[in-house]
Design an enzyme around this catalytic site. Structure first.
Site, PDB file in Angstrom:
ATOM      1  N   GLY A  14      55.174  55.480  30.593  1.00  0.00           N
ATOM      2  CA  GLY A  14      54.271  54.473  30.009  1.00  0.00           C
ATOM      3  C   GLY A  14      53.011  54.303  30.835  1.00  0.00           C
ATOM      4  O   GLY A  14      52.786  55.002  31.820  1.00  0.00           O
ATOM      5  N   GLN A  15      52.196  53.343  30.401  1.00  0.00           N
ATOM      6  CA  GLN A  15      50.922  53.057  31.076  1.00  0.00           C
ATOM      7  C   GLN A  15      51.084  52.696  32.540  1.00  0.00           C
ATOM      8  O   GLN A  15      50.383  53.216  33.402  1.00  0.00           O
ATOM      9  CB  GLN A  15      50.330  51.804  30.470  1.00  0.00           C
ATOM     10  N   ILE A  16      51.976  51.745  32.814  1.00  0.00           N
ATOM     11  CA  ILE A  16      52.147  51.306  34.206  1.00  0.00           C
ATOM     12  C   ILE A  16      52.744  52.444  35.022  1.00  0.00           C
ATOM     13  O   ILE A  16      52.305  52.718  36.145  1.00  0.00           O
ATOM     14  CB  ILE A  16      53.024  50.037  34.285  1.00  0.00           C
ATOM     15  N   GLN A 112      71.339  48.423  31.586  1.00  0.00           N
ATOM     16  CA  GLN A 112      70.771  48.895  32.851  1.00  0.00           C
ATOM     17  C   GLN A 112      71.448  48.212  34.037  1.00  0.00           C
ATOM     18  O   GLN A 112      71.726  48.858  35.054  1.00  0.00           O
ATOM     19  CB  GLN A 112      69.252  48.680  32.870  1.00  0.00           C
ATOM     20  N   GLY A 130      59.103  44.702  33.407  1.00  0.00           N
ATOM     21  CA  GLY A 130      59.085  44.622  31.939  1.00  0.00           C
ATOM     22  C   GLY A 130      59.302  43.194  31.464  1.00  0.00           C
ATOM     23  O   GLY A 130      60.175  42.489  31.974  1.00  0.00           O
ATOM     24  N   ASP A 159      49.893  38.022  39.181  1.00  0.00           N
ATOM     25  CA  ASP A 159      49.328  36.688  38.983  1.00  0.00           C
ATOM     26  C   ASP A 159      48.744  36.154  40.298  1.00  0.00           C
ATOM     27  O   ASP A 159      47.676  35.561  40.325  1.00  0.00           O
ATOM     28  CB  ASP A 159      50.419  35.742  38.462  1.00  0.00           C
ATOM     29  N   HIS A 187      56.652  34.152  34.904  1.00  0.00           N
ATOM     30  CA  HIS A 187      55.520  35.055  34.661  1.00  0.00           C
ATOM     31  C   HIS A 187      55.164  34.944  33.176  1.00  0.00           C
ATOM     32  O   HIS A 187      55.583  35.738  32.353  1.00  0.00           O
ATOM     33  CB  HIS A 187      55.862  36.505  35.017  1.00  0.00           C
TER      34      HIS A 187
HETATM   35  P1  NAI Z   1      54.143  51.033  27.776  1.00  0.00           P
HETATM   36  O1  NAI Z   1      54.555  50.706  26.385  1.00  0.00           O
HETATM   37  O2  NAI Z   1      52.931  51.854  28.031  1.00  0.00           O
HETATM   38  O3  NAI Z   1      55.348  51.786  28.502  1.00  0.00           O
HETATM   39  C1  NAI Z   1      56.664  51.363  28.414  1.00  0.00           C
HETATM   40  C2  NAI Z   1      57.537  52.603  28.502  1.00  0.00           C
HETATM   41  O4  NAI Z   1      58.886  52.163  28.607  1.00  0.00           O
HETATM   42  C3  NAI Z   1      57.434  53.504  27.289  1.00  0.00           C
HETATM   43  O5  NAI Z   1      57.095  54.817  27.719  1.00  0.00           O
HETATM   44  C4  NAI Z   1      58.845  53.450  26.690  1.00  0.00           C
HETATM   45  O6  NAI Z   1      59.243  54.694  26.161  1.00  0.00           O
HETATM   46  C5  NAI Z   1      59.677  53.082  27.901  1.00  0.00           C
HETATM   47  N1  NAI Z   1      60.951  52.423  27.603  1.00  0.00           N
HETATM   48  C6  NAI Z   1      61.222  51.495  26.648  1.00  0.00           C
HETATM   49  N2  NAI Z   1      62.521  51.166  26.680  1.00  0.00           N
HETATM   50  C7  NAI Z   1      63.080  51.880  27.682  1.00  0.00           C
HETATM   51  C8  NAI Z   1      64.397  51.991  28.186  1.00  0.00           C
HETATM   52  N3  NAI Z   1      65.405  51.292  27.656  1.00  0.00           N
HETATM   53  N4  NAI Z   1      64.616  52.810  29.235  1.00  0.00           N
HETATM   54  C9  NAI Z   1      63.628  53.541  29.765  1.00  0.00           C
HETATM   55  N5  NAI Z   1      62.355  53.505  29.304  1.00  0.00           N
HETATM   56  C10 NAI Z   1      62.091  52.682  28.277  1.00  0.00           C
HETATM   57  O7  NAI Z   1      54.088  49.645  28.547  1.00  0.00           O
HETATM   58  P2  NAI Z   1      53.381  49.297  29.941  1.00  0.00           P
HETATM   59  O8  NAI Z   1      51.983  48.929  29.694  1.00  0.00           O
HETATM   60  O9  NAI Z   1      53.689  50.357  30.908  1.00  0.00           O
HETATM   61  O10 NAI Z   1      54.131  47.942  30.301  1.00  0.00           O
HETATM   62  C11 NAI Z   1      55.522  47.934  30.573  1.00  0.00           C
HETATM   63  C12 NAI Z   1      56.051  46.512  30.657  1.00  0.00           C
HETATM   64  O11 NAI Z   1      55.469  45.826  31.744  1.00  0.00           O
HETATM   65  C13 NAI Z   1      55.763  45.649  29.420  1.00  0.00           C
HETATM   66  O12 NAI Z   1      56.938  44.929  29.115  1.00  0.00           O
HETATM   67  C14 NAI Z   1      54.692  44.701  29.901  1.00  0.00           C
HETATM   68  O13 NAI Z   1      54.719  43.492  29.192  1.00  0.00           O
HETATM   69  C15 NAI Z   1      55.108  44.518  31.336  1.00  0.00           C
HETATM   70  N6  NAI Z   1      54.076  44.001  32.239  1.00  0.00           N
HETATM   71  C16 NAI Z   1      54.460  43.105  33.205  1.00  0.00           C
HETATM   72  C17 NAI Z   1      53.562  42.589  34.088  1.00  0.00           C
HETATM   73  C18 NAI Z   1      53.985  41.594  35.129  1.00  0.00           C
HETATM   74  O14 NAI Z   1      53.104  41.063  35.822  1.00  0.00           O
HETATM   75  N7  NAI Z   1      55.246  41.271  35.328  1.00  0.00           N
HETATM   76  C19 NAI Z   1      52.152  42.977  34.051  1.00  0.00           C
HETATM   77  C20 NAI Z   1      51.841  43.940  33.024  1.00  0.00           C
HETATM   78  C21 NAI Z   1      52.781  44.423  32.160  1.00  0.00           C
END
Ligand code: NAI
Length: 328
Positions: A14-16, A112, A130, A159, A187
């Site tokens: 994913g992005q992160i 998990q 997540g 944050d 959060h």
């Molecule tokens: P994204 O959608 O680009 O990537 C998420 C990835 O997780 C996808 O590649 C998907 O295939 C994979 N995925 C989904 N379910 C899965 C599973 N059961 N096992 C393994 N992989 C799985 O999302 P992004 O932008 O990378 O963000 C990820 C999470 O981080 C989101 O929930 C977002 O809300 C959260 N987040 C949290 C922050 C914080 O400060 N705590 C800050 C920014 C984002």
């Protein structure tokens, strides 16, 4: 022998993940002396993209990156890991009910948690990114039978970093002048960035910044709603800054805190500040002699107490909802 850590990252394609893996592999998270093995976990349909990321990691020729495993099998991905960084989750989509979202993520974080308990190293620590990260961490902790509850964290480091920069810019000082920036609670948009306990060059931020109206209003709102503002501007949610916060957050957990400072981390309460035992709540923390501690005795005035209670009540209701669904 050199130190070596095995690190699982879910949602690695994913992005992160794309911003995070290179920072871990470069040595920024565990230090330049520690060898790293990455165990990258993705959904089956994303394994192709993950392969591409692994190819790019290879192409960096990172001296301390010793092994990359790509898998959709939790038993393989969490095998012997010292750290599990749980980034993958299912975001809320249009028309999705809150209960549906909790159910879907509840399933993911239960499975998990069980896989971590069954496969990870004895010293495993679990860092949940997540969203909803506090409640996902709560579910994971409850499912990971046998893993002590003080090994589970959720991230409010982003944050904290956001709040520090806002204060520094307002005060016209370097961001390094800001310390003791505590995020309390969830959060989410109810989090309380506590400017009363923050310091600028060692002085209370609320004395350096005399615009109290700004502190109580614009500052808090900017920090609470920063995620939405990034989405609006970029068309995508925060990724590089989130990955940076993961690096900072785990660095803070593994390195002793500068004397007098503290950082924000969500972890299971033992009743500190009146937070229900077991609730995953963001507290001011320090690492001393490698041990994570909640800083006690921070004074909360009436304004802070009111903000604190709002975010506490939100977390209580998230907990009650997952309890009702039988997830904890
Ligand atoms: P994204 O959608 O680009 O990537 C998420 C990835 O997780 C996808 O590649 C998907 O295939 C994979 N995925 C989904 N379910 C899965 C599973 N059961 N096992 C393994 N992989 C799985 O999302 P992004 O932008 O990378 O963000 C990820 C999470 O981080 C989101 O929930 C977002 O809300 C959260 N987040 C949290 C922050 C914080 O400060 N705590 C800050 C920014 C984002």
């Amino acid at each position: 022998a050199k130190n070596r850590v095995k690190v699982a990252v879910t949602g690695a394609a994913g992005q992160i993940g794309y911003a995070l893996l290179f920072r871990i592999a470069s040595g920024q998270m565990f230090g330049p002396e520690t060898e790293v093995e990455l165990q990258l976990i993705e959904l089956e349909q994303a394994l192709g993209a993950l392969k591409g990321v692994a190819m790019e990691l290879d192409d960096c020729a990172f001296p301390m990156l010793k092994k990359i495993t790509c898998t959709s099998d939790y038993a393989v991905g969490f095998k012997d890991v010292n750290w599990a960084i749980l980034v993958g989750s299912v975001p809320r989509k249009d028309g999705m009910e809150r209960a549906d979202l909790l159910k879907i993520n509840g399933g993911i974080f239960t499975t998990q948690g069980q896989a971590i308990a069954a496969n990870a190293a004895k010293d495993v620590r679990v860092f949940v990114v997540g969203n909803p990260c506090n409640t996902n961490a709560l579910i994971c902790m409850n499912a990971a039978k046998g893993v002590p509850s003080d090994r589970f964290y959720a991230m409010t480091m982003l944050d904290e970093n956001r709040a520090k920069t806002q204060l520094a810019q307002k005060a016209g000082v370097d961001v390094t002048a800001v310390s003791n920036m505590t995020i309390w609670g969830n959060h989410s948009a109810t989090q309380y960035p506590d400017f009363y306990s923050a310091k600028i060059n060692g002085k209370p931020a609320s004395e350096v910044i005399t615009d109290t109206e700004w502190l109580k209003g614009t500052f808090i709102e900017t920090v609470q709603k920063r995620g939405a503002a990034i989405i609006k501007a970029r068309g995508l949610s925060s990724a590089a800054s989130a990955a940076n916060a993961v690096v900072d957050g785990i660095f803070n957990l593994t390195h002793d805190t500068k004397n007098g400072d503290n950082f924000s981390m969500c972890l299971a309460s033992n009743g500190e500040y009146g937070v229900d035992k077991g609730l995953i709540f963001s507290f001011p923390c320090t690492t001393v002699g490698g041990k994570l501690k909640i800083v006690e005795g921070v004074k909360l005035n009436d304004f802070s107490t009111e903000k604190f209670n709002v975010t506490l009540n939100e977390l209580r209701s998230e907990r009650d909802a997952v309890k009702e669904l039988g997830l904890i």
